[in-house]
Design a protein around this motif. Structure first.
Motif, PDB file in Angstrom:
ATOM      1  N   ALA A  39      -3.528   9.760   1.701  1.00  0.00           N
ATOM      2  CA  ALA A  39      -3.521   9.571   3.147  1.00  0.00           C
ATOM      3  C   ALA A  39      -3.174   8.111   3.437  1.00  0.00           C
ATOM      4  O   ALA A  39      -3.951   7.209   3.155  1.00  0.00           O
ATOM      5  CB  ALA A  39      -4.880   9.939   3.734  1.00  0.00           C
ATOM      6  N   ASP A  40      -1.979   7.917   3.973  1.00  0.00           N
ATOM      7  CA  ASP A  40      -1.476   6.560   4.224  1.00  0.00           C
ATOM      8  C   ASP A  40      -1.863   6.127   5.637  1.00  0.00           C
ATOM      9  O   ASP A  40      -1.302   6.621   6.609  1.00  0.00           O
ATOM     10  CB  ASP A  40       0.045   6.545   4.053  1.00  0.00           C
ATOM     11  CG  ASP A  40       0.604   5.140   3.925  1.00  0.00           C
ATOM     12  OD1 ASP A  40      -0.199   4.178   3.856  1.00  0.00           O
ATOM     13  OD2 ASP A  40       1.839   5.005   3.890  1.00  0.00           O
ATOM     14  N   GLU A  41      -2.823   5.226   5.729  1.00  0.00           N
ATOM     15  CA  GLU A  41      -3.359   4.762   7.016  1.00  0.00           C
ATOM     16  C   GLU A  41      -3.612   5.935   7.966  1.00  0.00           C
ATOM     17  O   GLU A  41      -3.069   5.971   9.085  1.00  0.00           O
ATOM     18  CB  GLU A  41      -2.417   3.729   7.644  1.00  0.00           C
ATOM     19  CG  GLU A  41      -2.158   2.582   6.678  1.00  0.00           C
ATOM     20  CD  GLU A  41      -1.808   1.277   7.356  1.00  0.00           C
ATOM     21  OE1 GLU A  41      -2.275   1.048   8.486  1.00  0.00           O
ATOM     22  OE2 GLU A  41      -1.079   0.484   6.748  1.00  0.00           O
ATOM     23  N   PRO A  42      -4.434   6.892   7.541  1.00  0.00           N
ATOM     24  CA  PRO A  42      -4.567   8.142   8.301  1.00  0.00           C
ATOM     25  C   PRO A  42      -5.213   7.967   9.666  1.00  0.00           C
ATOM     26  O   PRO A  42      -5.056   8.824  10.523  1.00  0.00           O
ATOM     27  CB  PRO A  42      -5.443   9.014   7.406  1.00  0.00           C
ATOM     28  CG  PRO A  42      -6.248   8.051   6.613  1.00  0.00           C
ATOM     29  CD  PRO A  42      -5.343   6.877   6.382  1.00  0.00           C
ATOM     30  N   LYS A  50       0.819  -1.222   0.000  1.00  0.00           N
ATOM     31  CA  LYS A  50       0.000   0.000   0.000  1.00  0.00           C
ATOM     32  C   LYS A  50       0.853   1.274   0.000  1.00  0.00           C
ATOM     33  O   LYS A  50       0.636   2.177  -0.807  1.00  0.00           O
ATOM     34  CB  LYS A  50      -0.930   0.019   1.232  1.00  0.00           C
ATOM     35  CG  LYS A  50      -1.880  -1.150   1.310  1.00  0.00           C
ATOM     36  CD  LYS A  50      -2.815  -1.042   2.506  1.00  0.00           C
ATOM     37  CE  LYS A  50      -2.114  -1.034   3.855  1.00  0.00           C
ATOM     38  NZ  LYS A  50      -1.407  -2.299   4.150  1.00  0.00           N
ATOM     39  N   THR A  51       1.812   1.347   0.923  1.00  0.00           N
ATOM     40  CA  THR A  51       2.645   2.550   1.009  1.00  0.00           C
ATOM     41  C   THR A  51       3.469   2.726  -0.268  1.00  0.00           C
ATOM     42  O   THR A  51       3.597   3.839  -0.795  1.00  0.00           O
ATOM     43  CB  THR A  51       3.566   2.476   2.248  1.00  0.00           C
ATOM     44  OG1 THR A  51       2.735   2.465   3.411  1.00  0.00           O
ATOM     45  CG2 THR A  51       4.506   3.654   2.329  1.00  0.00           C
ATOM     46  N   THR A  52       3.981   1.625  -0.787  1.00  0.00           N
ATOM     47  CA  THR A  52       4.747   1.691  -2.041  1.00  0.00           C
ATOM     48  C   THR A  52       3.885   2.272  -3.155  1.00  0.00           C
ATOM     49  O   THR A  52       4.333   3.144  -3.919  1.00  0.00           O
ATOM     50  CB  THR A  52       5.229   0.272  -2.420  1.00  0.00           C
ATOM     51  OG1 THR A  52       6.016  -0.244  -1.347  1.00  0.00           O
ATOM     52  CG2 THR A  52       6.041   0.292  -3.694  1.00  0.00           C
TER      53      THR A  52
END
Ligand SMILES: Nc1ncnc2c1ncn2[C@@H]1O[C@H](COP(=O)(O)OP(=O)(O)O)[C@@H](O)[C@H]1O
Ligand SMILES: [Mg+2]
Length: 223
Positions: A168-171, A45-47
């Motif tokens: 928004a990464d795992e906000p 996901k972050t990638t």
């Protein structure tokens, strides 16, 4: 089409070992989308968000942002594109400890090339700070705020340059569910009023339920 990923692969080298973080992702993000990438830890996901956000380039395949192939941009061009068109909300918030709430929200304007200033800018920053419910915390430093309040500063900061896209990464990863829902409501309102595009990554059901569409990822593949 705002972002177009075509058969994107991303490989990291860890010493001699190679990690295939993304194994051929094809995905389109349209203007006004309110969409989440859902998948377990380590699924990529972050990638994927880093590629969509022009923080990184793919090992194979292409990423087009606003019609431009990001691998044709140099580092400076990518930095301007991010500053002007993309707002980032990271899981760890990434606020600047020595700056207060107002100054943290203002920072992307200060580092950008559109040197806005004056009354209009101040009003806009105050409007954002009020929208996230922190009007009475303007002079506070991050360490004087709760986790939820810090996250709301990050939301306001992500919006200050009126981006086309907010990533928004795992906000809500560090928030209780009541605060998470409040912050999601703020983002949804902006999505509806300003047609800002939102792309989340999460494994939080609260977010998944509130998005218009969900893209599921596992081991670097969409499923
Ligand atoms: N900078 C890096 N160097 C090497 N491997 C990495 C790096 N970043 C991520 N990875 C690996 O790539 C895979 C996907 O990671 P990531 O995109 O962070 O997944 P997620 O955000 O879904 O938890 C994982 O196996 C992770 O260990
Ligand atoms: Mg991640």
């Amino acid at each position: 089409m705002l972002v177009e990923l075509n058969n994107v692969k991303k490989e990291y080298s860890l010493g001699k070992a190679k990690v295939q973080a993304l194994r051929g992702i094809t995905l389109n993000i349209n203007r006004g989308d309110f969409i989440t990438i859902a998948g377990p830890s380590g699924s990529g996901k972050t990638t994927l968000l880093n590629l969509v956000g022009c923080l990184d380039t793919p090992t194979e395949g292409t990423v087009f942002f606003d019609g431009v192939d990001i691998s044709t941009l140099d580092l400076t061009q990518r930095a301007y594109l991010r500053n002007e068109k993309i707002g980032f909300i990271f899981q760890s918030f990434n606020l600047i400890p020595v700056l207060n709430v107002y100054e943290n929200v203002e920072l992307p304007v200060r580092v950008g090339r559109r040197k806005a200033s004056g009354r209009e800018l101040k009003d806009w920053i105050m409007h954002l700070i009020e929208a996230v419910g922190l009007a009475d915390r303007i002079k506070h430093k991050p360490e004087e705020l709760s986790g939820g309040q810090r996250q709301r500063v990050a939301v306001a900061r992500a919006l200050v340059n009126k981006p086309h896209l907010v990533l928004a990464d795992e906000p809500t990863g560090n928030l209780d569910s009541e605060t998470a829902v409040k912050i999601l409501d703020i983002m949804r309102k902006l999505n509806q009023e300003a047609k800002t595009t939102f792309l989340f990554s999460t494994h939080d059901q609260e977010i998944i339920q509130r998005c218009d569409s969900v893209v599921r990822i596992k081991d670097g593949h969409l499923v």
